[in-house]
Write a protein that holds these residues in place. Structure first.
Motif, PDB file in Angstrom:
ATOM      1  N   LEU A  17       0.852  -1.193   0.000  1.00 22.32           N
ATOM      2  CA  LEU A  17       0.000   0.000   0.000  1.00 22.32           C
ATOM      3  C   LEU A  17       0.879   1.231   0.000  1.00 22.32           C
ATOM      4  CD1 LEU A  17      -2.676  -1.097   2.589  1.00 22.32           C
ATOM      5  CD2 LEU A  17      -2.914  -0.987   0.127  1.00 22.32           C
ATOM      6  N   PRO A  18       0.449   2.369  -0.462  1.00 21.22           N
ATOM      7  CA  PRO A  18      -0.859   2.642  -1.065  1.00 21.22           C
ATOM      8  C   PRO A  18      -0.924   2.135  -2.503  1.00 21.22           C
ATOM      9  CG  PRO A  18       0.447   4.625  -1.132  1.00 21.22           C
ATOM     10  CD  PRO A  18       1.291   3.566  -0.435  1.00 21.22           C
ATOM     11  N   GLY A  19      -2.109   1.931  -2.974  1.00 23.07           N
ATOM     12  CA  GLY A  19      -2.323   1.534  -4.357  1.00 23.07           C
ATOM     13  C   GLY A  19      -2.335   0.044  -4.589  1.00 23.07           C
ATOM     14  N   GLY A  20      -1.946  -0.733  -3.602  1.00 23.17           N
ATOM     15  CA  GLY A  20      -1.924  -2.175  -3.763  1.00 23.17           C
ATOM     16  C   GLY A  20      -3.131  -2.826  -3.134  1.00 23.17           C
ATOM     17  N   CYS A  21      -3.189  -4.119  -3.247  1.00 23.50           N
ATOM     18  CA  CYS A  21      -4.287  -4.896  -2.685  1.00 23.50           C
ATOM     19  C   CYS A  21      -4.186  -4.905  -1.166  1.00 23.50           C
ATOM     20  CB  CYS A  21      -4.222  -6.322  -3.217  1.00 23.50           C
ATOM     21  SG  CYS A  21      -5.436  -7.427  -2.477  1.00 23.50           S
ATOM     22  N   PRO A  22      -5.213  -4.448  -0.468  1.00 20.21           N
ATOM     23  CA  PRO A  22      -5.153  -4.449   0.988  1.00 20.21           C
ATOM     24  C   PRO A  22      -5.055  -5.861   1.572  1.00 20.21           C
ATOM     25  CG  PRO A  22      -7.324  -3.736   0.228  1.00 20.21           C
ATOM     26  CD  PRO A  22      -6.450  -3.869  -0.976  1.00 20.21           C
ATOM     27  N   ARG A  23      -5.635  -6.842   0.904  1.00 17.58           N
ATOM     28  CA  ARG A  23      -5.562  -8.221   1.392  1.00 17.58           C
ATOM     29  C   ARG A  23      -4.142  -8.776   1.244  1.00 17.58           C
ATOM     30  NH1 ARG A  23     -11.255 -10.573  -0.962  1.00 17.58           N
ATOM     31  NH2 ARG A  23     -12.508  -8.837  -0.200  1.00 17.58           N
ATOM     32  N   ILE A  24      -3.513  -8.506   0.121  1.00 20.04           N
ATOM     33  CA  ILE A  24      -2.144  -8.977  -0.102  1.00 20.04           C
ATOM     34  C   ILE A  24      -1.187  -8.213   0.806  1.00 20.04           C
ATOM     35  CG2 ILE A  24      -0.291  -9.256  -1.802  1.00 20.04           C
ATOM     36  CD1 ILE A  24      -2.945 -10.989  -2.190  1.00 20.04           C
ATOM     37  N   ALA A  25      -1.382  -6.911   0.922  1.00 21.84           N
ATOM     38  CA  ALA A  25      -0.511  -6.098   1.785  1.00 21.84           C
ATOM     39  C   ALA A  25      -0.555  -6.574   3.225  1.00 21.84           C
ATOM     40  CB  ALA A  25      -0.908  -4.630   1.693  1.00 21.84           C
ATOM     41  N   ALA A  26      -1.721  -6.986   3.692  1.00 28.05           N
ATOM     42  CA  ALA A  26      -1.842  -7.483   5.060  1.00 28.05           C
ATOM     43  C   ALA A  26      -1.019  -8.752   5.243  1.00 28.05           C
ATOM     44  CB  ALA A  26      -3.310  -7.737   5.403  1.00 28.05           C
ATOM     45  N   GLU A  27      -1.018  -9.626   4.258  1.00 32.75           N
ATOM     46  CA  GLU A  27      -0.216 -10.852   4.324  1.00 32.75           C
ATOM     47  C   GLU A  27       1.280 -10.530   4.284  1.00 32.75           C
ATOM     48  OE1 GLU A  27      -1.116 -14.088   4.630  1.00 32.75           O
ATOM     49  OE2 GLU A  27      -3.234 -13.587   4.800  1.00 32.75           O
ATOM     50  N   VAL A  28       1.668  -9.613   3.395  1.00 29.28           N
ATOM     51  CA  VAL A  28       3.081  -9.230   3.275  1.00 29.28           C
ATOM     52  C   VAL A  28       3.562  -8.578   4.570  1.00 29.28           C
ATOM     53  CG1 VAL A  28       4.691  -7.728   2.025  1.00 29.28           C
ATOM     54  CG2 VAL A  28       3.024  -9.092   0.761  1.00 29.28           C
ATOM     55  N   ALA A  29       2.690  -7.800   5.212  1.00 30.74           N
ATOM     56  CA  ALA A  29       3.059  -7.120   6.455  1.00 30.74           C
ATOM     57  C   ALA A  29       3.380  -8.110   7.574  1.00 30.74           C
ATOM     58  CB  ALA A  29       1.934  -6.183   6.900  1.00 30.74           C
ATOM     59  N   THR A  30       2.858  -9.328   7.483  1.00 26.88           N
ATOM     60  CA  THR A  30       3.157 -10.345   8.487  1.00 26.88           C
ATOM     61  C   THR A  30       4.468 -11.059   8.203  1.00 26.88           C
ATOM     62  OG1 THR A  30       2.015 -12.164   7.367  1.00 26.88           O
ATOM     63  CG2 THR A  30       0.685 -10.762   8.844  1.00 26.88           C
ATOM     64  N   GLY A  31       5.115 -10.695   7.086  1.00 28.51           N
ATOM     65  CA  GLY A  31       6.385 -11.315   6.725  1.00 28.51           C
ATOM     66  C   GLY A  31       6.270 -12.386   5.657  1.00 28.51           C
ATOM     67  N   ARG A  32       5.067 -12.619   5.191  1.00 26.93           N
ATOM     68  CA  ARG A  32       4.861 -13.625   4.149  1.00 26.93           C
ATOM     69  C   ARG A  32       5.275 -13.050   2.796  1.00 26.93           C
ATOM     70  NH1 ARG A  32      -0.811 -16.819   3.205  1.00 26.93           N
ATOM     71  NH2 ARG A  32       0.084 -18.476   1.962  1.00 26.93           N
ATOM     72  N   PRO A  33       6.089 -13.751   2.002  1.00 27.03           N
ATOM     73  CA  PRO A  33       6.453 -13.251   0.670  1.00 27.03           C
ATOM     74  C   PRO A  33       5.212 -13.126  -0.222  1.00 27.03           C
ATOM     75  CG  PRO A  33       7.867 -15.086   1.309  1.00 27.03           C
ATOM     76  CD  PRO A  33       6.752 -15.013   2.315  1.00 27.03           C
ATOM     77  N   SER A  34       5.135 -12.080  -1.003  1.00 25.70           N
ATOM     78  CA  SER A  34       3.959 -11.869  -1.847  1.00 25.70           C
ATOM     79  C   SER A  34       3.736 -13.041  -2.799  1.00 25.70           C
ATOM     80  CB  SER A  34       4.065 -10.557  -2.616  1.00 25.70           C
ATOM     81  OG  SER A  34       5.186 -10.570  -3.480  1.00 25.70           O
ATOM     82  N   ALA A  35       4.802 -13.711  -3.211  1.00 26.64           N
ATOM     83  CA  ALA A  35       4.661 -14.852  -4.113  1.00 26.64           C
ATOM     84  C   ALA A  35       3.946 -16.024  -3.456  1.00 26.64           C
ATOM     85  CB  ALA A  35       6.032 -15.301  -4.608  1.00 26.64           C
ATOM     86  N   ARG A  36       3.861 -16.039  -2.134  1.00 26.58           N
ATOM     87  CA  ARG A  36       3.202 -17.127  -1.408  1.00 26.58           C
ATOM     88  C   ARG A  36       1.731 -16.848  -1.119  1.00 26.58           C
ATOM     89  NH1 ARG A  36       5.722 -21.804  -1.779  1.00 26.58           N
ATOM     90  NH2 ARG A  36       7.714 -21.861  -0.759  1.00 26.58           N
ATOM     91  N   VAL A  37       1.266 -15.648  -1.432  1.00 26.16           N
ATOM     92  CA  VAL A  37      -0.140 -15.308  -1.204  1.00 26.16           C
ATOM     93  C   VAL A  37      -0.927 -15.838  -2.395  1.00 26.16           C
ATOM     94  CG1 VAL A  37      -1.801 -13.471  -0.821  1.00 26.16           C
ATOM     95  CG2 VAL A  37       0.524 -13.267   0.090  1.00 26.16           C
ATOM     96  N   ARG A  38      -1.851 -16.734  -2.134  1.00 20.05           N
ATOM     97  CA  ARG A  38      -2.527 -17.438  -3.221  1.00 20.05           C
ATOM     98  C   ARG A  38      -3.439 -16.536  -4.048  1.00 20.05           C
ATOM     99  NH1 ARG A  38      -1.923 -22.943  -4.065  1.00 20.05           N
ATOM    100  NH2 ARG A  38      -3.963 -22.751  -4.961  1.00 20.05           N
ATOM    101  N   SER A  39      -4.351 -15.839  -3.436  1.00 18.40           N
ATOM    102  CA  SER A  39      -5.283 -15.011  -4.189  1.00 18.40           C
ATOM    103  C   SER A  39      -6.292 -14.397  -3.239  1.00 18.40           C
ATOM    104  CB  SER A  39      -6.020 -15.843  -5.240  1.00 18.40           C
ATOM    105  OG  SER A  39      -6.796 -15.023  -6.069  1.00 18.40           O
ATOM    106  N   CYS A  40      -7.221 -13.671  -3.808  1.00 14.81           N
ATOM    107  CA  CYS A  40      -8.388 -13.206  -3.068  1.00 14.81           C
ATOM    108  C   CYS A  40      -9.582 -13.321  -4.006  1.00 14.81           C
ATOM    109  CB  CYS A  40      -8.186 -11.788  -2.531  1.00 14.81           C
ATOM    110  SG  CYS A  40      -8.348 -10.476  -3.734  1.00 14.81           S
ATOM    111  N   GLU A  41     -10.751 -13.377  -3.428  1.00 12.76           N
ATOM    112  CA  GLU A  41     -11.964 -13.576  -4.233  1.00 12.76           C
ATOM    113  C   GLU A  41     -12.194 -12.432  -5.227  1.00 12.76           C
ATOM    114  OE1 GLU A  41     -13.729 -16.378  -4.474  1.00 12.76           O
ATOM    115  OE2 GLU A  41     -12.187 -17.160  -3.130  1.00 12.76           O
ATOM    116  N   ALA A  42     -11.899 -11.211  -4.822  1.00 14.71           N
ATOM    117  CA  ALA A  42     -12.098 -10.072  -5.725  1.00 14.71           C
ATOM    118  C   ALA A  42     -11.166 -10.155  -6.922  1.00 14.71           C
ATOM    119  CB  ALA A  42     -11.894  -8.760  -4.969  1.00 14.71           C
TER     120      ALA A  42
END
Length: 79
Positions: free
Chosen positions: A34-59
């Motif tokens: 953030l800003p401008g990015g997916c809030p769901r993905i950003a929340a996962e990245v903020a926990t230390g999870r690599p963005s490549a490991r975030v599977r998806s979101c329904e939207a």
């Protein structure tokens, strides 16, 4: 890979379809923070999870399906 925007937050990821069931999604740096990015993905990245490991979101999944239906993201015909 084809850029596809999420219909909810407008974050753009890169996608490729290998079959109706197989979608490859590559999260861009811009889509994962953030800003401008997916809030769901950003929340996962903020926990230390690599963005490549975030599977998806329904939207985002809905945005990918819309891109397929509109012909912007092609599914190979020979599968």
């Amino acid at each position: 890979m084809t850029p596809v925007a999420c219909g909810e937050c407008a974050a753009v990821v890169l996608c490729e379809k290998f079959s109706p069931a197989h979608t490859q999604v590559q999260w861009t740096e811009e889509a994962s923070v953030l800003p401008g990015g997916c809030p769901r993905i950003a929340a996962e990245v903020a926990t230390g999870r690599p963005s490549a490991r975030v599977r998806s979101c329904e939207a985002l999944r809905a945005g990918i399906e819309a891109a397929v239906l509109a012909g912007r993201l092609e599914v190979p015909a020979d599968v």
